[in-house]
Write an enzyme that holds these catalytic residues in place. Sequence first.
Site, PDB file in Angstrom:
ATOM      1  N   GLU A  47     -32.872  44.227  59.430  1.00 45.12           N
ATOM      2  CA  GLU A  47     -32.033  44.307  58.230  1.00 45.12           C
ATOM      3  C   GLU A  47     -32.360  45.593  57.483  1.00 45.12           C
ATOM      4  O   GLU A  47     -33.528  45.855  57.184  1.00 45.12           O
ATOM      5  CB  GLU A  47     -32.336  43.169  57.263  1.00 45.12           C
ATOM      6  CG  GLU A  47     -31.997  41.777  57.689  1.00 45.12           C
ATOM      7  CD  GLU A  47     -32.457  40.801  56.606  1.00 45.12           C
ATOM      8  OE1 GLU A  47     -31.853  40.784  55.515  1.00 45.12           O
ATOM      9  OE2 GLU A  47     -33.433  40.063  56.845  1.00 45.12           O
ATOM     10  N   ASP A  58     -33.700  38.059  45.769  1.00 46.84           N
ATOM     11  CA  ASP A  58     -34.986  38.653  46.112  1.00 46.84           C
ATOM     12  C   ASP A  58     -36.034  38.436  45.032  1.00 46.84           C
ATOM     13  O   ASP A  58     -35.750  38.515  43.842  1.00 46.84           O
ATOM     14  CB  ASP A  58     -34.804  40.155  46.378  1.00 46.84           C
ATOM     15  CG  ASP A  58     -33.997  40.405  47.638  1.00 46.84           C
ATOM     16  OD1 ASP A  58     -34.369  39.832  48.672  1.00 46.84           O
ATOM     17  OD2 ASP A  58     -33.016  41.156  47.589  1.00 46.84           O
TER      18      ASP A  58
END
Length: 253
Positions: A47, A58
């Site tokens: 990724e 996140d």
Amino acid sequence: MLEAYIRERRRQKEILLMTHIVMGYPDFETSMAIVEQMVEAGVDLMELQIPFSEPMADGPVILGANQAALSGGARVERCFEFARQAAAKFDIPFLFMTYYNILFKYGVTPFVNKMADINIKGAIVPDLPPEEGQAYLKAMEEQNLSPIHIFSPRTSNERMDFLASQTRGFVYCVARKGVTGKETRFTEEIAGYLDRCRQATTLPLAVGFGVKDEADIAFLKGKADIAVVGSEMIRVVENQGVEGVGRFIQSLA
């Protein structure tokens, strides 16, 4: 096709490894050195995160990396160029991970067309549910790219079925509710959740959020197809430097 690649690799390995970097962190030159270390150590796919100021999925480690990359000038076009170079240099599939605001500002169809031009195989956009992403899904289908959607332990069976129907390549199964980088206890409860995921789709399953060592990956063998290591990779770079990346990846086998 991404799914075909994953299935072929799985014939050779009990579980695949996908890593995650934030492009431009700590800078673009170092980012490329990190990618090289990862590929040489045997990572199967990767990724590439386009930095965003408010990455809602996140935790603090990846949030800090996003903010530092943005402060250093990591803009979308520069990330495209970085990704183009990586995809041309290394023979593994690269995916984008980013947030819908990035696609919206760039233009959804131009963004997807650019992905195809630079040989990015798919994308994870955590804040874009399929119901709101029809233009994105149409553009991805036209370019034969893989839109990857996310299951969580709180996703109902019915919702899993729907998300899987809108997904190509693999499904990303988060190991717990919350944000990346926090502690995850890989228990029988998670095993039951992954069994639900497996029943919902024939697509390969990737598991992330809290995967950090060989024991975690050993737990996932037989339950998932891909282990995803993200926040822990950033910690390794911060604590050991680029030269620690390859050693860490080899320790996961």
